[in-house]
Design a protein around this motif. Structure first.
Motif, mmCIF file in Angstrom:
data_model
loop_
_atom_site.group_PDB
_atom_site.id
_atom_site.type_symbol
_atom_site.label_atom_id
_atom_site.label_comp_id
_atom_site.label_asym_id
_atom_site.label_seq_id
_atom_site.Cartn_x
_atom_site.Cartn_y
_atom_site.Cartn_z
ATOM 1 N N LYS A 123 0.836 -1.209 0.000
ATOM 2 C CA LYS A 123 0.000 0.000 0.000
ATOM 3 C C LYS A 123 0.865 1.251 0.000
ATOM 4 C CE LYS A 123 -3.816 -2.232 2.476
ATOM 5 N NZ LYS A 123 -4.544 -2.317 3.772
ATOM 6 N N ALA B 176 0.743 4.301 -2.622
ATOM 7 C CA ALA B 176 0.658 5.706 -2.198
ATOM 8 C C ALA B 176 1.773 6.523 -2.841
ATOM 9 C CB ALA B 176 0.728 5.807 -0.678
ATOM 10 N N ASP C 148 0.271 10.216 -2.733
ATOM 11 C CA ASP C 148 -0.732 10.473 -1.705
ATOM 12 C C ASP C 148 -0.017 10.647 -0.367
ATOM 13 O OD1 ASP C 148 -2.784 10.429 0.173
ATOM 14 O OD2 ASP C 148 -3.962 8.939 -0.914
ATOM 15 N N HIS D 101 -0.962 12.018 2.532
ATOM 16 C CA HIS D 101 -1.736 11.672 3.724
ATOM 17 C C HIS D 101 -1.729 10.166 3.966
ATOM 18 C CE1 HIS D 101 -3.343 15.736 4.166
ATOM 19 N NE2 HIS D 101 -3.486 15.754 2.851
ATOM 20 N N GLU D 102 -1.941 9.385 2.905
ATOM 21 C CA GLU D 102 -1.947 7.927 3.044
ATOM 22 C C GLU D 102 -0.552 7.416 3.378
ATOM 23 O OE1 GLU D 102 -3.771 3.986 2.782
ATOM 24 O OE2 GLU D 102 -4.258 6.022 3.451
ATOM 25 N N HIS D 103 0.456 8.038 2.808
ATOM 26 C CA HIS D 103 1.835 7.654 3.102
ATOM 27 C C HIS D 103 2.124 7.783 4.602
ATOM 28 C CE1 HIS D 103 6.258 7.473 2.763
ATOM 29 N NE2 HIS D 103 6.250 8.486 3.613
ATOM 30 N N ARG E 9 -0.031 7.833 7.092
ATOM 31 C CA ARG E 9 -0.838 6.874 7.852
ATOM 32 C C ARG E 9 -0.196 5.485 7.820
ATOM 33 N NH1 ARG E 9 -4.257 2.881 7.567
ATOM 34 N NH2 ARG E 9 -4.132 2.698 5.291
#
Length: 237
Positions: free
Chosen positions: A127, A131, A136, A138-140, A142
């Motif tokens: 994932k 990302a 991404d 924000h996703e990185h 998280r």
């Protein structure tokens, strides 16, 4: 009033969690992501007025006090509360302390980590790569937190994550600037995590420890470089 208040709508998402904790997490995230930048004012009235449901100033005040305790804001009596400047010293010391804490945890977990956790970490890294491809940020962030948190929990020392999360704060503020401005490729992080995972799968505690040290050390060095490319007035020390 700065753009943060004009462009953001606050909402209570988890009614089981105290309001002051929700406000604290919301503002902390905004500071780490540099939507609230060093020197920006934080008004109790403006924060409380942005919620969909009426919120008193008291939980906002409590959240700001906790932010001040964790060096995210500066509260001066009879003056405006402002977002704190980023401490260079905290970034360097935070990296060293993370090496000690996470290094101990990964040695402790190596050889005892189960297949389910290893598979979870593998999926997390996949994932992360997605990302990175999509840029991404924000996703990185998280997924990066999820990876390190999982490693620590695998050691059985659950409370160590609270310590690491606190140490990461100053580092994350600059990491976000680095990623947001494309100064550091995200794939570097997922590649470093892959090395850690491979060592864990091989039950090689020394290699896992070295890979973790190299990862955090490289992050520290990257952040030092990024600091010199950012606005000097955002930093202290």
């Amino acid at each position: 009033m700065n753009e943060f208040y004009l462009s953001t709508e606050f909402a209570v998402e988890n009614t089981k969690e105290p309001i002051n904790q929700q406000i604290y997490k919301f503002l902390k995230k905004a500071i780490i992501e540099c939507r609230l930048q060093p020197g920006d004012p934080l008004s109790e009235n403006e924060v409380s007025s942005k919620f969909k449901f009426r919120i008193s100033r008291q939980p906002v005040r409590e959240a700001l006090i906790k932010l001040a305790e964790n060096d995210f804001v500066v509260i001066e009596p009879k003056k405006t509360t402002k977002v704190a400047k980023i401490s260079k010293k905290d970034i360097l010391q935070g990296a060293e302390m993370r090496m000690a804490i996470e290094g101990y945890c990964i040695r402790k977990s190596c050889g005892h980590i189960d297949e389910e956790t290893l598979e979870f970490l593998r999926q997390n890294i996949e994932k992360q790569k997605q990302a990175a491809d999509q840029y991404d940020v924000h996703e990185h962030f998280r997924l990066d937190d999820e990876f390190h948190c999982t490693l620590i929990h695998a050691s059985g020392l659950d409370r160590a994550w609270n310590m690491v999360e606190g140490l990461k704060a100053s580092m994350d503020r600059v990491r976000y600037l680095s990623l947001e401005n494309e100064l550091t490729p995200m794939i570097i992080t997922s590649n470093a995590h892959q090395k850690i995972l491979e060592a864990l799968k091989a039950n090689d505690a020394e290699a896992a420890h070295t890979a973790l040290y190299d990862h955090i050390g490289a992050t520290r060095d990257q952040l030092e470089s990024v600091i010199h490319k950012c606005k000097s007035e955002w930093f202290r020390d």
